[in-house]
Scaffold this motif. Structure first.
Motif, PDB file in Angstrom:
ATOM      1  N   THR A   2      53.321 -17.615  28.171  1.00  0.00           N
ATOM      2  CA  THR A   2      54.050 -17.952  26.962  1.00  0.00           C
ATOM      3  C   THR A   2      53.239 -18.976  26.175  1.00  0.00           C
ATOM      4  N   ILE A   3      53.645 -19.207  24.921  1.00  0.00           N
ATOM      5  CA  ILE A   3      52.965 -20.229  24.115  1.00  0.00           C
ATOM      6  C   ILE A   3      53.105 -21.587  24.786  1.00  0.00           C
ATOM      7  N   GLN A   4      54.303 -21.899  25.277  1.00  0.00           N
ATOM      8  CA  GLN A   4      54.519 -23.191  25.921  1.00  0.00           C
ATOM      9  C   GLN A   4      53.718 -23.322  27.211  1.00  0.00           C
ATOM     10  N   GLY A   5      53.642 -22.249  27.987  1.00  0.00           N
ATOM     11  CA  GLY A   5      52.852 -22.290  29.206  1.00  0.00           C
ATOM     12  C   GLY A   5      51.377 -22.511  28.919  1.00  0.00           C
ATOM     13  N   THR A   6      50.871 -21.833  27.899  1.00  0.00           N
ATOM     14  CA  THR A   6      49.465 -21.999  27.522  1.00  0.00           C
ATOM     15  C   THR A   6      49.191 -23.410  27.040  1.00  0.00           C
ATOM     16  N   ASN A  78      63.183 -13.767  32.677  1.00  0.00           N
ATOM     17  CA  ASN A  78      63.117 -14.821  31.663  1.00  0.00           C
ATOM     18  C   ASN A  78      63.521 -16.169  32.233  1.00  0.00           C
ATOM     19  N   ARG A  79      64.540 -16.188  33.066  1.00  0.00           N
ATOM     20  CA  ARG A  79      64.991 -17.451  33.640  1.00  0.00           C
ATOM     21  C   ARG A  79      63.966 -18.029  34.621  1.00  0.00           C
ATOM     22  N   LYS A  80      63.300 -17.171  35.371  1.00  0.00           N
ATOM     23  CA  LYS A  80      62.241 -17.645  36.261  1.00  0.00           C
ATOM     24  C   LYS A  80      61.063 -18.173  35.453  1.00  0.00           C
ATOM     25  N   LEU A  81      60.782 -17.512  34.330  1.00  0.00           N
ATOM     26  CA  LEU A  81      59.692 -17.954  33.470  1.00  0.00           C
ATOM     27  C   LEU A  81      59.986 -19.331  32.885  1.00  0.00           C
ATOM     28  N   MET A  82      61.212 -19.531  32.401  1.00  0.00           N
ATOM     29  CA  MET A  82      61.599 -20.818  31.841  1.00  0.00           C
ATOM     30  C   MET A  82      61.584 -21.911  32.910  1.00  0.00           C
ATOM     31  N   ALA A  83      62.029 -21.546  34.127  1.00  0.00           N
ATOM     32  CA  ALA A  83      62.012 -22.517  35.222  1.00  0.00           C
ATOM     33  C   ALA A  83      60.585 -22.907  35.580  1.00  0.00           C
ATOM     34  N   THR A  84      59.663 -21.947  35.526  1.00  0.00           N
ATOM     35  CA  THR A  84      58.257 -22.233  35.823  1.00  0.00           C
ATOM     36  C   THR A  84      57.666 -23.187  34.799  1.00  0.00           C
ATOM     37  N   ILE A  85      58.002 -22.982  33.527  1.00  0.00           N
ATOM     38  CA  ILE A  85      57.517 -23.879  32.479  1.00  0.00           C
ATOM     39  C   ILE A  85      58.053 -25.289  32.696  1.00  0.00           C
ATOM     40  N   ASP A  86      59.325 -25.378  33.106  1.00  0.00           N
ATOM     41  CA  ASP A  86      59.895 -26.703  33.350  1.00  0.00           C
ATOM     42  C   ASP A  86      59.268 -27.356  34.561  1.00  0.00           C
ATOM     43  N   LEU A  87      58.908 -26.574  35.576  1.00  0.00           N
ATOM     44  CA  LEU A  87      58.214 -27.131  36.739  1.00  0.00           C
ATOM     45  C   LEU A  87      56.854 -27.692  36.334  1.00  0.00           C
ATOM     46  N   MET A  88      56.147 -26.982  35.444  1.00  0.00           N
ATOM     47  CA  MET A  88      54.872 -27.499  34.937  1.00  0.00           C
ATOM     48  C   MET A  88      55.088 -28.831  34.228  1.00  0.00           C
ATOM     49  N   GLY A  89      56.149 -28.895  33.419  1.00  0.00           N
ATOM     50  CA  GLY A  89      56.465 -30.144  32.728  1.00  0.00           C
ATOM     51  C   GLY A  89      56.810 -31.262  33.686  1.00  0.00           C
ATOM     52  N   PHE A  90      57.472 -30.920  34.780  1.00  0.00           N
ATOM     53  CA  PHE A  90      57.854 -31.913  35.792  1.00  0.00           C
ATOM     54  C   PHE A  90      56.620 -32.573  36.397  1.00  0.00           C
ATOM     55  N   TYR A  91      55.633 -31.763  36.765  1.00  0.00           N
ATOM     56  CA  TYR A  91      54.414 -32.319  37.361  1.00  0.00           C
ATOM     57  C   TYR A  91      53.605 -33.113  36.334  1.00  0.00           C
ATOM     58  N   GLN A  92      53.593 -32.679  35.094  1.00  0.00           N
ATOM     59  CA  GLN A  92      52.919 -33.438  34.042  1.00  0.00           C
ATOM     60  C   GLN A  92      53.622 -34.772  33.813  1.00  0.00           C
TER      61      GLN A  92
END
Length: 294
Positions: A2-6, A78-92
Motif C-alpha cells: 500500500t502507499i502507507q506501507g511503502t 484488508n483487515r490483516k493488511l491494515m493491522a500489518t501497517i499498524d504493526l510497522m508503525g508500532f515498531y517505528q
C-alpha cells in the motif's frame, strides 16, 4: 504493498528491515493479540498516543461494511493488511521513543510518546484527529470533501517540522553546539531524520532504476537520472521499468514536492504553481466534479 506501507519502509528503512521478521511472525501467530500479550505497556502507550485501538489505522481509513469489505474474502485480507501497517508503525514508534530518550534522558515518557507518534503519523499519513482538535462531526465533513485529510495535510506538516529544524540549526553560530541542538524540539529532530531517510531512499531508488533503464529508453545515464529527479517531469521520483514504463513512488510526498516546485506558466517560472492541482487531486469525486463544472 500500500502507499502507507511503502512510505513506512522508505521513511524508516532500518527499523523496517529489523522488524520485518517480527511483523511477519506476529501476523502468523495471531497478529495484534500476540503483541498485546507480549508488550502490554508499549501497546497501551502506542494506542494512547495515536488515539485509536492497537491494530487499527484509524477511523479515516476504516472501511467496515464499505468498499471491498462487503466481500468476505477481501474483508479478512484488508483487515490483516491494515493491522500489518499498524504493526510497522508500532515498531517505528518504539524506535523513535528510544532515540528521543537517548538524545535527552530528561525527556518525559509522555513528551517522547507524543513527539514520536506525531512524526510516524505524518511520515505514514494517518493523523490523530484528537491531536488536531477535530470533532467527530468535523471529521465526517472533511472526509466528505477530501479523499484523505491525512494525505493532504501530512506531507506539508512533516516538511514544516524538518524545515524548522534546519532553520534553527542553520541560523545558529555553531550548528553542532549543544545550545543549537537544544533549540530544536524532539518532534523537529525526528522530522529531519525521517525526511532525510524518505528523500534519500526515494531519490536513490529512482536514480538507480533510471540508470539501469537508460539504454532501453535511448537516454544517457545522466539524462535518465536528471529526468527522475526533475520535479517538473512526469517521471519524477519513479521506479523505471526499462522501456515498459515507470511506477511513481512517494505517494502524497511526491505530489506535494511537485506542487511546491516552480513551474512554467505562460513562459515564466511560477513558484507553488502546482498547489491548486495538488489540492484538487485530493478532492472526493462529487465536490471535485462540482468545482470542475463551475
Amino acid at each position: 504493498l500500500t502507499i502507507q506501507g511503502t512510505l513506512g519502509a522508505l521513511s524508516d528503512p532500518l527499523v523496517t528491515m529489523r522488524s520485518a521478521r517480527d511483523v511477519i511472525a506476529s501476523v502468523r501467530a495471531g497478529g495484534v493479540q500476540a503483541i498485546r500479550e507480549a508488550e502490554p505497556e508499549w501497546v497501551a502507550r502506542y494506542a494512547f498516543a495515536k488515539g485509536s485501538p492497537f491494530g487499527e489505522v484509524g477511523q479515516e481509513f476504516r472501511m467496515a461494511g464499505k468498499g471491498i469489505e462487503r466481500i468476505k474474502p477481501f474483508r479478512s485480507f484488508n483487515r490483516k493488511l491494515m493491522a500489518t501497517i499498524d504493526l510497522m508503525g508500532f515498531y517505528q514508534f518504539k524506535n523513535d521513543v528510544g532515540l528521543l530518550k537517548s538524545w535527552d534522558p530528561s525527556l518525559s515518557d509522555e513528551a517522547a510518546d507524543a513527539a514520536a507518534w506525531s512524526i510516524v503519523s505524518k511520515a505514514v499519513p494517518r493523523l490523530n484527529p484528537a491531536e488536531r482538535g477535530v470533532s467527530l462531526r468535523q471529521q465526517r465533513v472533511e472526509r466528505a470533501i477530501v479523499i484523505s485529510p491525512s494525505f493532504l495535510m501530512g506531507p506539508p506538516a512533516l516538511l514544516k517540522d524538518a524545515t524548522s529544524a534546519v532553520m534553527k540549526l542553520g541560523l545558529s553560530r555553531i550548528p553542532i553546539a549543544p545550545e543549537s541542538l537544544r533549540a530544536v524540539t524532539p518532534r523537529e529532530r525526528l522530522a529531519l531524520l525521517r525526511v532525510a531517510h524518505l528523500g534519500g531512499a526515494m531519490a536513490t531508488i529512482s536514480a538507480v532504476s533510471a540508470a539501469l533503464s537508460a539504454e532501453a529508453n535511448e537516454q544517457s545515464v545522466t539524462e535518465a537520472i536528471e529526468e527522475v529527479l526533475d520535479p517538473t517531469s512526469a517521471r519524477f521520483l519513479s521506479v523505471m521499468l526499462g522501456d515498459k514504463g515507470s511506477i511513481p513512488i512517494g505517494g502524497p510526498f511526491r505530489g506535494f514536492l511537485r506542487a511546491m516546485s516552480p513551474q512554467l506558466v505562460k513562459g515564466e517560472l511560477v513558484p507553488f504553481a502546482g498547489l491548486e492541482n495538488f489540492a484538487r487531486g485530493k478532492l472526493n469525486p462529487v465536490p471535485g466534479t462540482a468545482i470542475d463544472l463551475v
